[in-house]
Design a protein around this motif. Structure first.
Motif, short mmCIF file in Angstrom:
data_model
loop_
_atom_site.label_atom_id
_atom_site.label_comp_id
_atom_site.label_asym_id
_atom_site.label_seq_id
_atom_site.Cartn_x
_atom_site.Cartn_y
_atom_site.Cartn_z
N ARG A 1 -3.20 2.66 16.70
CA ARG A 1 -2.70 1.38 16.18
C ARG A 1 -2.29 1.50 14.73
NH1 ARG A 1 -6.55 -3.27 19.02
NH2 ARG A 1 -6.57 -2.31 21.10
N MET A 2 -3.10 2.18 13.94
CA MET A 2 -2.78 2.38 12.53
C MET A 2 -1.48 3.15 12.37
SD MET A 2 -3.77 1.93 9.35
CE MET A 2 -5.55 1.64 9.40
N ALA A 3 -1.34 4.25 13.11
CA ALA A 3 -0.13 5.06 13.01
C ALA A 3 1.11 4.27 13.43
CB ALA A 3 -0.27 6.31 13.87
N ALA A 4 0.98 3.47 14.49
CA ALA A 4 2.12 2.67 14.96
C ALA A 4 2.55 1.66 13.91
CB ALA A 4 1.78 1.98 16.27
N MET A 5 1.60 1.08 13.20
CA MET A 5 1.95 0.13 12.15
C MET A 5 2.62 0.84 10.97
SD MET A 5 -0.96 -2.85 11.99
CE MET A 5 -2.40 -1.79 11.96
N ILE A 6 2.13 2.02 10.62
CA ILE A 6 2.77 2.79 9.55
C ILE A 6 4.20 3.13 9.94
CG2 ILE A 6 2.73 5.00 8.31
CD1 ILE A 6 -0.34 4.92 8.51
N HIS A 7 4.43 3.41 11.21
CA HIS A 7 5.77 3.75 11.68
C HIS A 7 6.79 2.64 11.43
CE1 HIS A 7 4.65 7.19 14.68
NE2 HIS A 7 4.48 7.51 13.41
N GLN A 8 6.32 1.42 11.33
CA GLN A 8 7.26 0.32 11.13
C GLN A 8 7.92 0.39 9.75
OE1 GLN A 8 7.93 -1.13 14.07
NE2 GLN A 8 6.32 0.37 14.58
N SER A 9 7.39 1.23 8.85
CA SER A 9 8.04 1.46 7.56
C SER A 9 9.16 2.48 7.67
CB SER A 9 7.01 1.93 6.52
OG SER A 9 6.54 3.23 6.84
N GLY A 10 9.27 3.12 8.85
CA GLY A 10 10.38 4.04 9.08
C GLY A 10 10.06 5.51 8.94
N ARG A 11 8.79 5.85 8.61
CA ARG A 11 8.43 7.26 8.45
C ARG A 11 7.38 7.65 9.49
NH1 ARG A 11 6.85 8.66 2.45
NH2 ARG A 11 5.77 6.65 2.57
N PRO A 12 7.59 8.76 10.21
CA PRO A 12 6.61 9.20 11.20
C PRO A 12 5.31 9.63 10.54
CG PRO A 12 8.75 10.24 11.56
CD PRO A 12 8.80 9.59 10.22
#
Length: 211
Positions: free
Chosen positions: A96-107
């Motif tokens: 969940r944390m990683a998916a939210m970080i992804h919304q900034s556009g960086r893997p």
């Protein structure tokens, strides 16, 4: 952006529904369709002592303009230390944390011990286009020596070291048949910089300068 909460009605779900077009999250309560970024997750994994945390420091320095490099153990806290064999609460929280970080556009590049059977069956797996796994490995004798040399607070006694060596051998024997397969990178004779360059090349798909 909490992808588990509907932006329209506020309904919460533990099982996100992802439609392939877009991609789009669909709320099962009100039907709201929310576009989101569905990026790949890069898991730099392997037994303790193979160099994940050390390499992660260089990855953070070298890839910070394109990726977010995070250390898995930072969330290994009391509230997430569930007793299930796959540590499901801990794993789900990281996805969940990683998916939210992804919304900034960086893997996200996640450095920490995990194997596909601990991530792939989880509902949150739908939030990623793919999860790629690279396991750092090393010679058993070298691995044991590295663990014995760790600070006392890390509590690496002989029974625990033997358990980690068994785990390392299990990964070695099963990496190719997991779904998806786990790629292996031997760090026995490589310097930290050499290993980090190889990991960078694996992540980016391009040779890393100086490698």
């Amino acid at each position: 952006m909490n992808l588990m909460i509907c932006a329209r009605c506020g309904a919460y779900t533990d099982t996100p529904v992802v439609e392939p077009d877009g991609p789009v999250l669909r709320c099962t309560e009100c039907g709201h369709r929310q576009p989101f970024r569905r990026l790949p997750l890069f898991s730099v994994t392997g037994p303790s002592g193979t160099g994940k945390s050390t390499v992660g420091r260089l990855l953070t320095e070298w890839l910070s303009d394109r990726y977010v490099v995070v250390e898995q153990d930072v969330l290994w806290v009391g509230g997430l230390r569930d007793h299930s064999p796959d540590h499901r609460l801990f794993r789900s929280t990281w996805l969940r944390m990683a998916a939210m970080i992804h919304q900034s556009g960086r893997p996200v590049v996640l450095c920490g011990t995990v194997v596909p059977p601990e991530f792939e069956p989880l509902p949150e797996r739908a939030l990623f286009s793919e999860i790629r796994y690279l396991s750092l490995m090393c010679d058993p004798q070298v691995l044991a020596e590295r663990l014995r040399a760790r600070p006392a607070w890390r509590c690496w006694d002989e029974p625990r070291i033997a358990e980690m060596l068994e785990y390392a051998e299990w990964i070695r024997q099963n990496a190719a048949t997991m779904s998806p397969p786990v790629e292996l990178l031997d760090t026995t004779h490589a310097s930290v910089a050499q290993t980090a360059r190889a990991v960078c090349a694996w992540i980016t798909g391009q040779p890393f300068p100086g490698g």
